[in-house]
Write a protein that holds these residues in place. Structure first.
Motif, PDB file in Angstrom:
ATOM      1  N   UNK A   1       0.736  -1.352  -0.070  1.00  0.00           N
ATOM      2  CA  UNK A   1       0.135  -0.096  -0.134  1.00  0.00           C
ATOM      3  C   UNK A   1       1.016   1.315   0.068  1.00  0.00           C
ATOM      4  N   UNK A   2       1.795   1.376   0.675  1.00  0.00           N
ATOM      5  CA  UNK A   2       2.782   2.259   1.029  1.00  0.00           C
ATOM      6  C   UNK A   2       3.478   2.551  -0.578  1.00  0.00           C
ATOM      7  N   UNK A   3       3.887   1.592  -1.017  1.00  0.00           N
ATOM      8  CA  UNK A   3       4.430   1.741  -2.328  1.00  0.00           C
ATOM      9  C   UNK A   3       3.410   2.258  -3.399  1.00  0.00           C
ATOM     10  N   UNK A   4       2.280   1.705  -3.567  1.00  0.00           N
ATOM     11  CA  UNK A   4       1.372   2.394  -4.430  1.00  0.00           C
ATOM     12  C   UNK A   4       1.257   3.792  -4.018  1.00  0.00           C
ATOM     13  N   UNK A   5       1.100   4.242  -2.937  1.00  0.00           N
ATOM     14  CA  UNK A   5       0.736   5.536  -2.652  1.00  0.00           C
ATOM     15  C   UNK A   5       2.127   6.305  -3.134  1.00  0.00           C
ATOM     16  N   UNK A   6       3.160   5.985  -2.644  1.00  0.00           N
ATOM     17  CA  UNK A   6       4.371   6.418  -3.268  1.00  0.00           C
ATOM     18  C   UNK A   6       4.550   6.516  -4.689  1.00  0.00           C
ATOM     19  N   UNK A   7       4.300   5.534  -5.385  1.00  0.00           N
ATOM     20  CA  UNK A   7       4.163   5.455  -6.926  1.00  0.00           C
ATOM     21  C   UNK A   7       3.248   6.522  -7.369  1.00  0.00           C
TER      22      UNK A   7
ATOM     23  N   UNK B   1       2.386   8.998  -6.233  1.00  0.00           N
ATOM     24  CA  UNK B   1       2.938  10.561  -5.997  1.00  0.00           C
ATOM     25  C   UNK B   1       4.020  10.865  -6.947  1.00  0.00           C
ATOM     26  N   UNK B   2       4.330   9.807  -7.660  1.00  0.00           N
ATOM     27  CA  UNK B   2       5.593  10.165  -8.815  1.00  0.00           C
ATOM     28  C   UNK B   2       6.806   9.562  -8.156  1.00  0.00           C
ATOM     29  N   UNK B   3       7.080   8.744  -7.359  1.00  0.00           N
ATOM     30  CA  UNK B   3       8.208   8.213  -6.573  1.00  0.00           C
ATOM     31  C   UNK B   3       8.431   7.002  -7.807  1.00  0.00           C
ATOM     32  N   UNK B   4       9.552   7.348  -8.629  1.00  0.00           N
ATOM     33  CA  UNK B   4       9.727   6.065  -9.564  1.00  0.00           C
ATOM     34  C   UNK B   4      10.403   4.784  -8.940  1.00  0.00           C
ATOM     35  N   UNK B   5      11.251   5.095  -7.952  1.00  0.00           N
ATOM     36  CA  UNK B   5      11.792   4.064  -7.196  1.00  0.00           C
ATOM     37  C   UNK B   5      10.639   2.642  -6.640  1.00  0.00           C
ATOM     38  N   UNK B   6       9.652   3.537  -6.133  1.00  0.00           N
ATOM     39  CA  UNK B   6       8.437   2.695  -5.516  1.00  0.00           C
ATOM     40  C   UNK B   6       7.795   2.145  -6.729  1.00  0.00           C
ATOM     41  N   UNK B   7       7.572   2.801  -7.905  1.00  0.00           N
ATOM     42  CA  UNK B   7       6.859   2.083  -9.113  1.00  0.00           C
ATOM     43  C   UNK B   7       7.666   1.119  -9.519  1.00  0.00           C
ATOM     44  N   UNK B   8       8.988   1.240  -9.502  1.00  0.00           N
ATOM     45  CA  UNK B   8       9.993   0.223 -10.292  1.00  0.00           C
ATOM     46  C   UNK B   8       9.813  -1.131  -9.248  1.00  0.00           C
TER      47      UNK B   8
END
Lengths: 183, 221
Positions: free
Chosen positions: A6-12, A14-21
């Motif tokens: 869930x945290x990764x999704x939220x971060x991704x 928001x534009x956090x590419x590392x979380x998306x990756x």
């Protein structure tokens, strides 16, 4: 869904590419695997997987986590595969009509045996919906409810497609066995 | 050949997809019937073979993930760069909506006789429940296009699931009773309420685009 995802999704979102990756790495195998089994070729499956992750990125903002991300991605993947197959329709759903009947000549029988050597190829020759249900149910080990969700259909429809697919595969394998005995 | 009466149930049995009592009956029959036992074994063999099958076709069993990831991230960044700023995302559609509102209010006051065959999607305020999402999707005749239908229902579902119960209906299809005049009366009122704008602020850019598209789309009654 666990907290870290869930945290990764939220971060991704928001534009956090590392979380998306990181999310992409967690899900890429199953997305590619399903795509490969449904669309067939490595190149097409890669294109589909790429499209799936771009869609995932676009939609993360609106993903609220009612279902698991993987469940949602199955659905996006199946849709992307069908989009691909729609564009490729002339080549899709091909091979069963070309399988020679058991009374084919010995040469044809040998060719048939070679052509039917791999179950993966038999799965490929199924109509798309049968292929998808068989793949999701047996290769991805989804429940029929999850299969239905991924395909956007009812559980009953998913089961019907699955039954047809399995029975067709059984027929082909029986045919193969008969041909192998005959040659 | 398996017995006709039992054949259809053998695969369900293999899938552990039968109620316990029914499964017990199938088991009992299979133990006594050689042809059905044979059929069941074949079905189970097919299931195992499919589960163990490699990926089809030539090519690697998996992509070069490093290059794959780089390509996806490059596209994501490209799209992000091409997107207008947050403010512009709001200003442009808000301007368009304001224009629609002005038009609606203007038309609503005119002794205007609408063309008999055309109505327009009306923006009203209403509560959407899960079942209505499906109805709206169905009314849009999107059934032929699963991805589009899915996108729409995801968007709608997300709106409701977020707790946004009172949102502008994306897409009330013209029923034949709507007209320019009713659009002016209801749509104009809805567009003018503060709630409407508050709701709009919770929408992402794509949903907003979908709204605008629907507002602009003529519906033939």
């Amino acid at each position: 869904m666990d907290t870290s995802e869930r945290t990764l999704i939220r971060e991704a979102a928001r534009g956090n590419d590392a979380a998306f990756a990181t999310l992409m790495r967690e899900h890429r195998d199953r997305v590619y695997r399903v795509a490969r089994r449904v669309v067939g070729s490595h190149e097409a499956a890669e294109d589909v997987a790429q499209q799936v992750f771009i869609t995932m990125h676009q939609k993360l903002e609106t993903f609220r986590g009612q279902s698991k991300l993987s469940t949602w991605l199955y659905r996006v993947t199946v849709n992307a595969c069908y989009d691909h197959l729609r564009r490729q329709r002339p080549q899709a759903e091909l091979d069963f009509e070309r399988v020679p009947a058991p009374q084919a000549t010995p040469t044809e029988r040998v060719a048939t045996t070679e052509a039917l050597a791999r179950i993966a190829d038999h799965i490929q020759a199924l109509p798309a919906k049968q292929r998808t249900t068989v793949t999701l149910r047996l290769c991805e080990e989804l429940s029929f409810k999850e299969v239905a969700h991924a395909m956007g259909c009812t559980v009953g429809t998913a089961k019907v497609n699955y039954h047809h697919g399995i029975r067709r595969l059984r027929q082909v394998l029986q045919h193969q066995k008969a041909v192998e005995h005959a040659v | 050949m398996p017995c006709d009466r039992w054949e259809a149930r053998l695969l369900d049995f293999a899938e552990h997809d039968l109620p316990p009592a029914e499964a017990a009956r199938v088991r009992e029959h299979v133990e006594a019937c050689e042809s059905c036992r044979d059929e069941l074994e074949q079905l189970q063999t097919v299931r195992r073979a499919v589960a163990a099958a490699p990926l089809p076709g030539p090519g690697p069993q998996e992509p070069h993930w490093g290059a794959f990831e780089a390509r996806v991230l490059a596209q994501v960044r490209e799209r992000r760069a091409a997107r207008p700023s947050r403010i512009m995302q709001w200003l442009v559609p808000a301007g368009a909506l304001a224009a629609v509102a002005v038009l609606v209010a203007f038309v609503g006051r005119q002794p205007f006789e609408a063309p008999a065959t055309t109505t327009y999607a009306v923006a009203t305020t209403q509560t959407l429940e899960a079942g209505e999402v499906a109805e709206i999707a169905a009314s849009l005749d999107l059934a032929w296009d699963p991805p589009l239908e899915w996108d729409l229902s995801v968007e709608l579902a997300d709106l409701t699931d977020e707790g946004v119960r009172s949102v502008p209906t994306l897409l009330a299809q013209g029923s034949g009773t709507q007209s320019w005049a009713t659009l002016g009366e209801n749509g104009g009122e809805a567009l003018g309420t503060a709630d409407w704008w508050d709701e709009l602020e919770t929408l992402d850019a794509e949903t907003f685009d979908a709204l605008l598209n629907q507002l602009e789309q003529p519906v033939t009654s």
